[in-house]
Design a protein around this motif. Structure first.
Motif, PDB file in Angstrom:
ATOM      1  N   ASN A  33       0.852  -1.179   0.000  1.00 21.54           N
ATOM      2  CA  ASN A  33       0.000   0.000   0.000  1.00 21.54           C
ATOM      3  C   ASN A  33       0.886   1.226   0.000  1.00 21.54           C
ATOM      4  OD1 ASN A  33      -2.519  -1.145   0.041  1.00 21.54           O
ATOM      5  ND2 ASN A  33      -2.586  -1.260   2.260  1.00 21.54           N
ATOM      6  N   PRO A  34       0.608   2.214  -0.848  1.00 19.76           N
ATOM      7  CA  PRO A  34       1.392   3.452  -0.764  1.00 19.76           C
ATOM      8  C   PRO A  34       0.915   4.292   0.416  1.00 19.76           C
ATOM      9  CG  PRO A  34      -0.286   3.678  -2.421  1.00 19.76           C
ATOM     10  CD  PRO A  34      -0.409   2.281  -1.901  1.00 19.76           C
ATOM     11  N   PHE A  35       1.779   5.144   0.929  1.00 21.54           N
ATOM     12  CA  PHE A  35       1.402   6.028   2.038  1.00 21.54           C
ATOM     13  C   PHE A  35       1.583   7.492   1.652  1.00 21.54           C
ATOM     14  CE2 PHE A  35       2.680   2.091   4.217  1.00 21.54           C
ATOM     15  CZ  PHE A  35       1.499   1.807   4.844  1.00 21.54           C
ATOM     16  N   PRO A  36       0.778   7.995   0.725  1.00 19.65           N
ATOM     17  CA  PRO A  36       0.981   9.389   0.321  1.00 19.65           C
ATOM     18  C   PRO A  36       0.557  10.402   1.375  1.00 19.65           C
ATOM     19  CG  PRO A  36      -0.906   8.471  -0.788  1.00 19.65           C
ATOM     20  CD  PRO A  36      -0.272   7.349  -0.051  1.00 19.65           C
ATOM     21  N   TYR A  37       0.025   9.957   2.524  1.00 23.41           N
ATOM     22  CA  TYR A  37      -0.369  10.944   3.536  1.00 23.41           C
ATOM     23  C   TYR A  37       0.834  11.690   4.092  1.00 23.41           C
ATOM     24  CZ  TYR A  37       1.208   8.004   7.408  1.00 23.41           C
ATOM     25  OH  TYR A  37       1.974   7.290   8.279  1.00 23.41           O
ATOM     26  N   ILE A  38       2.054  11.116   3.946  1.00 21.41           N
ATOM     27  CA  ILE A  38       3.220  11.836   4.469  1.00 21.41           C
ATOM     28  C   ILE A  38       3.530  13.072   3.638  1.00 21.41           C
ATOM     29  CG2 ILE A  38       4.309   9.867   5.580  1.00 21.41           C
ATOM     30  CD1 ILE A  38       6.209   9.785   3.181  1.00 21.41           C
ATOM     31  N   ILE A 146      11.531  -1.249   0.225  1.00 21.68           N
ATOM     32  CA  ILE A 146      11.882  -0.887  -1.150  1.00 21.68           C
ATOM     33  C   ILE A 146      10.639  -0.810  -2.027  1.00 21.68           C
ATOM     34  CG2 ILE A 146      13.095  -1.668  -3.203  1.00 21.68           C
ATOM     35  CD1 ILE A 146      15.179  -2.889  -1.272  1.00 21.68           C
ATOM     36  N   LEU A 147       9.812  -1.844  -1.974  1.00 17.40           N
ATOM     37  CA  LEU A 147       8.642  -1.870  -2.861  1.00 17.40           C
ATOM     38  C   LEU A 147       7.664  -0.745  -2.532  1.00 17.40           C
ATOM     39  CD1 LEU A 147       7.993  -5.698  -3.045  1.00 17.40           C
ATOM     40  CD2 LEU A 147       8.893  -4.230  -4.819  1.00 17.40           C
ATOM     41  N   THR A 148       7.402  -0.548  -1.217  1.00 19.84           N
ATOM     42  CA  THR A 148       6.451   0.492  -0.837  1.00 19.84           C
ATOM     43  C   THR A 148       7.006   1.875  -1.157  1.00 19.84           C
ATOM     44  OG1 THR A 148       5.860  -0.983   0.953  1.00 19.84           O
ATOM     45  CG2 THR A 148       4.892   1.167   0.993  1.00 19.84           C
ATOM     46  N   THR A 149       8.341   2.048  -0.966  1.00 19.53           N
ATOM     47  CA  THR A 149       8.937   3.342  -1.303  1.00 19.53           C
ATOM     48  C   THR A 149       8.699   3.679  -2.766  1.00 19.53           C
ATOM     49  OG1 THR A 149      10.644   3.020   0.341  1.00 19.53           O
ATOM     50  CG2 THR A 149      11.071   4.652  -1.346  1.00 19.53           C
TER      51      THR A 149
END
Lengths: 168, 275
Positions: A33-38, A146-149
């Motif tokens: 899952n990506p975390f674009p909230y940061i 790595i993958l999530t980044t």
């Protein structure tokens, strides 16, 4: 000053909503899952209130933790990112970054890219270490980081450059 | 005194950072020890309410698979019913309300995670419906998990896809039992460890819950054996179990409210005290 505050509050709420409603449900390959909230922490004004950043990123992470049932994992990693943000600025934009008013939502230069990359890696690495919390799964931590980044980076850049604020 | 204040004032940013960091690390560590943290969970009214709203929209998308599942369950129950020797003599002495050994509470999964190592579900019934911590959760296909935190209207469930969950299970055919854990890799498979080498296990055998724990009744389906190998350290069998349930697609679940449970727990507590 006031418009910046409103922008920040709007970003806080909108990014959190997008994260919970959309990005937490992507589950690419079952677990990414990506975390674009940061982006909230990344896009916080360079000369903005430091205490405000620290407190708001703590609560940003804490609300994420409530939704993910993950204790204080997101809060801790957001806090670490918020605290080390000035150092990443210094590294990416040179020493006098505060005077040349860094604008992130502009043409993608290597400096801007490296800033976002380092911020995302720092956040995700702390996040997965704390979430998995065991050296037995060290390869899992690295693989997920790595993958999530990669995934977060792509989402962040897309979000930044499609939703440019119109004023500039 | 003034020096202390000036020190605090000078380093207030760092102190604030460390304070918040310790707070969040404390919450993290608490969350890794078996149910302790109370505040930060999706069972409170704010997060639970939002998940409930999302789910109201979302459930339309899997109406079809839910219907299929209910039809299958109906068919299975009808088969049992029609194969009774004498259908006119249907009487269930333990089905009168209040005398029942196990009571089922129906509930709906409003949030489901399966992408991290410690997965939780959120369901939309809570202490108002009589749900308490440590009750078992199943659905028509098999077991799902154990109730963790409870609020008036919502509860969180430790999924069997959680590296901290440990459930007593046995091989249906031979009654050899072991512990059911998850190695954090594949959402379709869990592991049954500590099965003695004496047990004659074969690929395809059924694994069910054992009668050792007071959380689940005996003989609730879990899955079938997919792979058998010997653990190098302990010399016991480790079995890969393919789950009956698709943990990535859950709708309605049942929470088991066991009559005997509290009695057993109290009894065990007393005998421990006496020692």
């Amino acid at each position: 000053m006031n418009s910046a505050l409103i922008w920040n509050i709007a970003r806080f709420i909108l990014l959190l909503m997008a994260q919970v409603l959309i990005f937490n449900r992507i589950n690419l390959f079952g677990y990414i899952n990506p975390f674009p909230y940061i982006l909230f922490i990344i896009l916080y004004p360079v000369n903005g209130n430091r205490y405000g950043l620290l407190l708001s990123s703590f609560f940003l992470g804490l609300i994420m933790d409530m939704f993910c049932n993950s204790g204080g994992v997101h809060a801790a990693s957001c806090l670490i990112l918020a605290n080390y943000r000035p150092y990443i600025f210094k590294f990416s934009f040179g020493l006098s970054y505060e005077y040349q008013t860094v604008k992130l939502n502009d043409v993608l230069t290597p400096e801007r890219f490296s800033f976002i990359l380092i911020a995302v890696v720092l956040h995700h690495f702390t996040l997965f270490i704390l979430e998995i919390f065991s050296f037995y799964f060290i390869w899992d931590i690295i693989e997920r980081t790595i993958l999530t980044t990669l995934f977060t980076l792509i989402t962040c850049i897309i979000i930044i450059y499609t939703i440019k604020p119109s004023k500039r | 005194m003034q020096q202390i204040f000036s020190f605090l004032f000078k380093n207030s940013y760092r102190i604030l950072f460390l304070l918040l960091l310790f707070l969040s690390l404390g919450l993290t560590i608490q969350s890794h020890s078996y149910h302790k943290s109370k505040i930060i969970s999706s069972a409170n009214f704010f997060t639970g309410g939002i998940y409930q709203r999302i789910n109201n929209v979302n459930e339309y998308f899997n109406l079809k698979s839910q219907n299929d599942e209910l039809a299958k369950e109906n068919a299975r129950l009808k088969t049992i019913l029609f194969n009774l020797k004498d259908t006119t003599k249907l009487h269930f002495p333990d089905s009168i309300l209040g005398v029942k050994k196990n009571q089922l509470i129906v509930s709906k999964v409003i949030h489901n995670s399966y992408n991290v190592h410690e997965n939780f579900l959120t369901i939309n019934t809570g202490s108002k419906s009589g749900i308490k911590t440590d009750m078992g959760v199943i659905n028509s296909a098999g077991i799902i998990g154990i109730v963790d935190k409870v609020s008036p209207n919502y509860a969180t469930v430790i999924s069997i896809l959680n590296i901290q969950s440990k459930i007593n299970a046995k091989i249906k055919k031979s009654n050899h039992f072991g512990s059911l854990i998850w190695n954090g890799k594949n959402t379709g498979y869990v592991q049954l460890i500590d099965v003695p080498r004496l047990a004659g296990v074969r690929k395809g055998d059924t694994i069910v819950t054992g009668g050792q724990s007071h959380i689940f009744p005996e003989n609730i389906g879990i899955g079938t054996i997919d792979k058998v190998y010997v653990d190098n350290e302990t010399n016991y069998y480790t079995l890969d179990v393919k789950l009956f349930n698709d943990m990535t697609n859950l709708g309605y679940v049942y929470i088991i409210k066991s009559k005997d449970r509290e009695e057993i727990i109290n009894l065990e507590k007393q005998s421990k005290k006496d020692e």
